[in-house]
Motif scaffolding. Structure first.
Motif, PDB file in Angstrom:
ATOM      1  N   HIS A 137     -32.497 -56.243 -40.610  1.00  0.00           N
ATOM      2  CA  HIS A 137     -33.127 -55.140 -39.648  1.00  0.00           C
ATOM      3  C   HIS A 137     -32.065 -55.231 -38.624  1.00  0.00           C
ATOM      4  CE1 HIS A 137     -37.016 -55.330 -41.519  1.00  0.00           C
ATOM      5  NE2 HIS A 137     -37.281 -56.637 -41.334  1.00  0.00           N
ATOM      6  N   THR A 138     -30.699 -55.078 -39.047  1.00  0.00           N
ATOM      7  CA  THR A 138     -29.445 -55.116 -37.919  1.00  0.00           C
ATOM      8  C   THR A 138     -28.462 -53.934 -38.584  1.00  0.00           C
ATOM      9  OG1 THR A 138     -29.800 -57.356 -37.392  1.00  0.00           O
ATOM     10  CG2 THR A 138     -27.615 -56.077 -37.078  1.00  0.00           C
ATOM     11  N   THR A 139     -28.406 -53.197 -37.932  1.00  0.00           N
ATOM     12  CA  THR A 139     -27.415 -52.128 -38.485  1.00  0.00           C
ATOM     13  C   THR A 139     -26.111 -51.884 -37.253  1.00  0.00           C
ATOM     14  OG1 THR A 139     -28.932 -50.842 -39.704  1.00  0.00           O
ATOM     15  CG2 THR A 139     -26.851 -49.620 -39.292  1.00  0.00           C
ATOM     16  N   GLU A 147     -10.044 -23.492 -22.238  1.00  0.00           N
ATOM     17  CA  GLU A 147     -10.340 -24.342 -23.612  1.00  0.00           C
ATOM     18  C   GLU A 147     -10.224 -25.922 -23.145  1.00  0.00           C
ATOM     19  OE1 GLU A 147      -6.042 -24.470 -26.030  1.00  0.00           O
ATOM     20  OE2 GLU A 147      -7.250 -22.637 -26.308  1.00  0.00           O
ATOM     21  N   ARG A 148     -11.044 -26.543 -23.809  1.00  0.00           N
ATOM     22  CA  ARG A 148     -10.891 -28.228 -23.608  1.00  0.00           C
ATOM     23  C   ARG A 148     -11.162 -28.835 -24.876  1.00  0.00           C
ATOM     24  NH1 ARG A 148     -13.802 -29.291 -18.021  1.00  0.00           N
ATOM     25  NH2 ARG A 148     -15.836 -29.096 -19.448  1.00  0.00           N
ATOM     26  N   ASP A 149     -10.454 -30.123 -24.861  1.00  0.00           N
ATOM     27  CA  ASP A 149     -10.875 -30.988 -26.104  1.00  0.00           C
ATOM     28  C   ASP A 149     -11.180 -32.135 -25.700  1.00  0.00           C
ATOM     29  OD1 ASP A 149     -10.198 -29.020 -27.834  1.00  0.00           O
ATOM     30  OD2 ASP A 149      -8.389 -30.235 -28.540  1.00  0.00           O
ATOM     31  N   ASN A 150     -12.211 -32.708 -26.207  1.00  0.00           N
ATOM     32  CA  ASN A 150     -12.831 -34.158 -25.936  1.00  0.00           C
ATOM     33  C   ASN A 150     -12.967 -35.131 -27.412  1.00  0.00           C
ATOM     34  OD1 ASN A 150     -14.340 -35.841 -23.409  1.00  0.00           O
ATOM     35  ND2 ASN A 150     -15.266 -36.430 -25.413  1.00  0.00           N
ATOM     36  N   GLN A 151     -12.363 -36.260 -27.503  1.00  0.00           N
ATOM     37  CA  GLN A 151     -12.109 -36.762 -28.667  1.00  0.00           C
ATOM     38  C   GLN A 151     -12.843 -38.084 -28.136  1.00  0.00           C
ATOM     39  OE1 GLN A 151      -8.345 -36.890 -29.030  1.00  0.00           O
ATOM     40  NE2 GLN A 151      -8.160 -34.919 -30.024  1.00  0.00           N
ATOM     41  N   ALA A 152     -13.341 -38.961 -29.014  1.00  0.00           N
ATOM     42  CA  ALA A 152     -14.204 -40.122 -28.711  1.00  0.00           C
ATOM     43  C   ALA A 152     -14.183 -40.895 -29.839  1.00  0.00           C
ATOM     44  CB  ALA A 152     -15.759 -39.839 -28.128  1.00  0.00           C
ATOM     45  N   ILE A 153     -14.466 -42.521 -29.795  1.00  0.00           N
ATOM     46  CA  ILE A 153     -14.810 -43.382 -30.435  1.00  0.00           C
ATOM     47  C   ILE A 153     -16.123 -44.090 -30.228  1.00  0.00           C
ATOM     48  CG2 ILE A 153     -12.603 -43.743 -31.421  1.00  0.00           C
ATOM     49  CD1 ILE A 153     -12.088 -46.230 -29.733  1.00  0.00           C
ATOM     50  N   PHE A 154     -16.944 -44.498 -30.839  1.00  0.00           N
ATOM     51  CA  PHE A 154     -18.135 -45.264 -30.420  1.00  0.00           C
ATOM     52  C   PHE A 154     -18.505 -46.157 -31.558  1.00  0.00           C
ATOM     53  CE2 PHE A 154     -19.300 -41.540 -32.815  1.00  0.00           C
ATOM     54  CZ  PHE A 154     -20.253 -41.858 -33.785  1.00  0.00           C
ATOM     55  N   GLY A 155     -19.471 -47.009 -30.798  1.00  0.00           N
ATOM     56  CA  GLY A 155     -20.032 -48.017 -31.658  1.00  0.00           C
ATOM     57  C   GLY A 155     -21.361 -48.375 -31.297  1.00  0.00           C
ATOM     58  N   GLN A 156     -22.354 -48.593 -32.199  1.00  0.00           N
ATOM     59  CA  GLN A 156     -23.881 -49.136 -31.606  1.00  0.00           C
ATOM     60  C   GLN A 156     -24.458 -50.066 -32.512  1.00  0.00           C
ATOM     61  OE1 GLN A 156     -26.770 -45.380 -30.903  1.00  0.00           O
ATOM     62  NE2 GLN A 156     -27.602 -46.351 -32.890  1.00  0.00           N
ATOM     63  N   LEU A 157     -25.312 -50.891 -31.846  1.00  0.00           N
ATOM     64  CA  LEU A 157     -25.787 -51.907 -32.871  1.00  0.00           C
ATOM     65  C   LEU A 157     -27.159 -51.821 -32.451  1.00  0.00           C
ATOM     66  CD1 LEU A 157     -25.292 -54.722 -34.176  1.00  0.00           C
ATOM     67  CD2 LEU A 157     -25.851 -55.727 -32.162  1.00  0.00           C
ATOM     68  N   ASN A 158     -27.890 -51.719 -33.593  1.00  0.00           N
ATOM     69  CA  ASN A 158     -29.466 -51.891 -33.553  1.00  0.00           C
ATOM     70  C   ASN A 158     -29.964 -53.195 -34.270  1.00  0.00           C
ATOM     71  OD1 ASN A 158     -29.429 -49.366 -32.193  1.00  0.00           O
ATOM     72  ND2 ASN A 158     -30.098 -48.136 -34.190  1.00  0.00           N
ATOM     73  N   SER A 159     -30.763 -53.681 -33.559  1.00  0.00           N
ATOM     74  CA  SER A 159     -31.384 -55.189 -34.258  1.00  0.00           C
ATOM     75  C   SER A 159     -32.711 -55.413 -33.711  1.00  0.00           C
ATOM     76  CB  SER A 159     -30.379 -56.183 -34.007  1.00  0.00           C
ATOM     77  OG  SER A 159     -30.888 -57.297 -34.729  1.00  0.00           O
ATOM     78  N   GLN A 160     -33.395 -55.992 -34.520  1.00  0.00           N
ATOM     79  CA  GLN A 160     -34.581 -56.559 -34.325  1.00  0.00           C
ATOM     80  C   GLN A 160     -34.579 -58.126 -34.502  1.00  0.00           C
ATOM     81  OE1 GLN A 160     -37.305 -54.913 -33.198  1.00  0.00           O
ATOM     82  NE2 GLN A 160     -36.790 -53.022 -33.379  1.00  0.00           N
ATOM     83  N   LEU A 161     -34.731 -58.879 -33.529  1.00  0.00           N
ATOM     84  CA  LEU A 161     -34.616 -60.326 -33.449  1.00  0.00           C
ATOM     85  C   LEU A 161     -36.002 -61.022 -32.845  1.00  0.00           C
ATOM     86  CD1 LEU A 161     -31.317 -60.641 -31.108  1.00  0.00           C
ATOM     87  CD2 LEU A 161     -31.458 -60.680 -33.450  1.00  0.00           C
ATOM     88  N   GLY A 162     -36.860 -61.247 -34.279  1.00  0.00           N
ATOM     89  CA  GLY A 162     -38.104 -61.505 -33.818  1.00  0.00           C
ATOM     90  C   GLY A 162     -38.905 -60.400 -33.048  1.00  0.00           C
ATOM     91  N   ASP A 163     -39.265 -61.022 -32.050  1.00  0.00           N
ATOM     92  CA  ASP A 163     -40.124 -60.040 -31.111  1.00  0.00           C
ATOM     93  C   ASP A 163     -39.303 -59.155 -30.274  1.00  0.00           C
ATOM     94  OD1 ASP A 163     -42.654 -60.919 -32.062  1.00  0.00           O
ATOM     95  OD2 ASP A 163     -42.849 -62.613 -30.657  1.00  0.00           O
ATOM     96  N   LEU A 164     -38.005 -59.399 -30.176  1.00  0.00           N
ATOM     97  CA  LEU A 164     -37.017 -58.541 -29.400  1.00  0.00           C
ATOM     98  C   LEU A 164     -36.369 -57.438 -30.175  1.00  0.00           C
ATOM     99  CD1 LEU A 164     -35.704 -58.390 -26.466  1.00  0.00           C
ATOM    100  CD2 LEU A 164     -33.918 -60.204 -27.342  1.00  0.00           C
TER     101      LEU A 164
END
Length: 613
Positions: free
Chosen positions: A326-328, A350-367
């Motif tokens: 249950h962790t991605t 005109e305008r450009d916007n570039q980005a890098i991102f990261g995301q963690l989803n997790s279920q730790l027991g009841d949390l």
């Protein structure tokens, strides 16, 4: 020289957070899946957040004729409308302006590049399957503009086996006529959807007839609106979550106003293509490309005054890594390119916007935990780092505690930066509604809440505080405000059974420009709505109350009075797939102005015939 999309290499910024790998997750099923927007399409539920999800069934039960009618008074939502159907409608979340609300259509970022916000009044409700609203600073997930939150709109889709057809016709007060038709279905691995809709009304007099205020005009006439739209989706699914999907939504609108500009022709179109590999061992790859067009021609007594044609191209690539049951972990990059063409001379187009991102989803027991980090590279304003942390702890099967903190980055629009001065015939001078020295806005939001879910009853309450740096006061002579603060609370009570649906939404806001002590413009202290519907065999009846307290008009406008208004609705199903509907809007014919100088609709009666299966 044309610039090409560029996806910079991803940094391993979330390596340390992989320690959130979980083993036994007792609360996973109890907390339930979150909406797609909260999880940024990651294939794992995110922790409970302040959110509102409106399904197609609720849209049809409400008999709402527009997005504005459907969303007004919802928890955390404040709204202004300048004179009825098709007129400028601004929706903001948690006391932030409409420009700080990021809006997506089927995952594609939409909005006017020149105005810096989305003209939601032209998105036809007949073409919508589902709406998801996530409140709080969300730039760490969704990038610029998500200072108050994110609204994501999903168009109709074919989700049932076989082919299903639905549609309807209706008419009512003020010359309103509407018709829509939709066909969709699924054949093995292929699903499809196609819909068309027409809405037309003669309207009412949108603005007070005073040449010295509001619309600065004396035009005692009805201001009508016409909208034609078409929508389609085509998708193919293959093993382990893989898919390819194309979609579009296009609308054409003619709007009548009061003022120097008293008519507009608006063309909007959104196109997108998304794809995902099936899960390969511990990972999958997702990609999306989209384009949003917003073309607007403005007329004065039939003569062209201005044209604003804007285009927004987006590209996103993300990889999901399944680190445990249950962790991605999601790592990705995206780019947005904004372009403007206009009869008005802008210094930049005109305008450009570039980005890098990261995301963690997790279920730790009841949390439940979600951590998001993002770094934007804006061509005009440099780099911006944003992020969010959201937590949900399941105390029992029914009770959940939630908390979170997030930051946001909002770049000023082309209008705010470069719109040329406007000649004022009363003073004989030029008024400035732009400022090229404006800085980007930044916000920080901290929240806490509690949720209780029973068999039929649910209760949800949240408190929050948003501190803003360099927030822009729009209007005449726009400037950055040094510091602002919004404190608020929201409460949602709902009940659902086979025959009853009831929901109460309420929002409290305390807003402040900390330098002057003034309240922020058009943010009422109290707002809310009550919806109750009852089914009695083939009959159903329901009603809604909606209202808000007074709000600040701003340095150059009177304050806006508070009001409460009521609607009634009913329907009768006379055959398996056929029903007759009727509704009464503004039941007590309340004469009020949501924004000073702009009228709300008087009492109106509407009837319709619908078919659906």
């Amino acid at each position: 020289m044309t610039k090409q999309f560029f996806l910079p290499p991803l940094a391993a910024g979330l390596g340390g957070v992989a320690l959130f790998l979980s083993s036994t997750v007792s609360a996973y099923d109890r907390l339930g899946p979150i909406n797609i927007t909260a999880a940024r399409s990651a294939p794992l539920p995110a922790p409970a957040m302040p959110e509102t999800v409106i399904t197609r069934a609720e849209i049809e039960r409400s008999q709402a004729d527009s997005l504005a009618t459907l969303l007004r008074g919802r928890a955390g939502v404040t709204m202004t409308n300048l004179g009825g159907a098709g007129k400028p409608t601004n929706i903001s979340l948690w006391g932030q302006s409409a420009s700080r609300t990021a809006v997506f259509l089927d995952g594609v970022r939409i909005g006017s590049v020149s105005a810096g916000q989305t003209f939601l009044e032209h998105i036809p409700l007949a073409q919508i399957e589902r709406i998801e609203i996530v409140r709080g600073a969300r730039s760490g997930q969704w990038g610029a503009d998500a200072g108050g939150g994110v609204i994501q709109i999903f168009t109709r889709e074919g989700s049932a086996d076989g082919t299903r057809v639905s549609g309807g016709v209706g008419a009512g007060s003020r010359g309103q006529r509407e018709a829509d038709w939709h066909v969709g279905g699924r054949q093995e691995a292929v699903d499809y959807s196609l819909g068309i809709a027409h809405r037309e009304t003669d309207g009412f007099d949108a603005c007070i007839n005073d040449p010295t205020s509001a619309c600065y005009a004396d035009e005692p006439d009805s201001d009508g609106y016409v909208n034609d739209s078409a929508q389609g989706q085509l998708g193919y699914r293959f093993g382990d979550g893989g898919h390819v999907r194309g979609h579009f939504l296009a609308s054409s609108s003619d709007v009548e106003y009061d003022g120097f500009t008293n008519e507009s022709s608006v063309e909007q179109a959104t196109f997108g293509l998304s794809a995902a590999t099936g899960r390969v061992d511990f990972w999958q790859l997702r990609a999306r490309i989209g384009r949003h067009l917003d073309y607007q021609d403005n007329f004065g007594d039939g003569s062209l005054i201005s044209r604003f044609d804007t285009r927004r191209d987006t590209l996103s690539l993300a990889g999901d890594f399944f680190l445990g049951p249950h962790t991605t972990l999601t790592l990705g990059a995206d780019q947005t390119r904004d372009e403007l063409s206009s009869t008005t001379a802008f210094e930049q187009t005109e305008r450009d916007n570039q980005a890098i991102f990261g995301q963690l989803n997790s279920q730790l027991g009841d949390l439940g935990v979600q951590l998001a980090l993002r770094r934007d590279f804006n061509e005009q304003f440099g780099t911006a780092n944003t992020g969010s942390l959201d937590l949900a702890y399941a105390l029992t099967d029914a009770w959940t505690l939630t908390a979170g903190h997030g930051t946001a980055f909002i770049a000023p629009s082309f209008n705010l930066l470069y719109y040329p001065p406007v000649y004022n015939g009363y003073t004989g001078s030029y008024d400035a509604y732009s400022n090229p020295d404006l800085e980007p806005e930044r916000t920080r939001t901290t929240r806490g809440g509690v949720q209780w879910q029973g068999k039929a009853v649910s209760v949800e309450a949240h408190v929050f505080q948003t501190d803003g740096d360099d927030l822009i006061r729009t209007g005449l002579n726009p400037i950055n405000l040094d510091e602002t603060r919004v404190r608020g609370a929201e409460l949602v009570l709902s009940y659902a059974s086979d025959d009853w649906h009831a929901r109460f939404d309420s929002t409290y806001l305390s807003t402040e420009d900390r330098a002057s002590g003034d309240q922020l413009v058009r943010q009422p202290r109290w707002s809310g709505r009550l919806d109750i519907d009852r089914r009695l065999g083939a009959w159903s009846v329901g009603g809604s109350l909606w209202g808000q307290s007074r709000s600040e008009g701003g340095p150059y406008a009177p304050d806006n009075d508070g009001f409460v208004t009521a609607d009634l609705r009913g329907s009768y199903r006379f055959a398996r797939h056929w029903r007759v509907e009727a509704r009464v809007e503004n039941l007590f014919d309340r004469d009020y102005q949501p924004v000073y100088g702009y009228y709300a609709a008087p009492r109106g009666v509407f009837v319709g015939l619908r078919y659906g299966r």
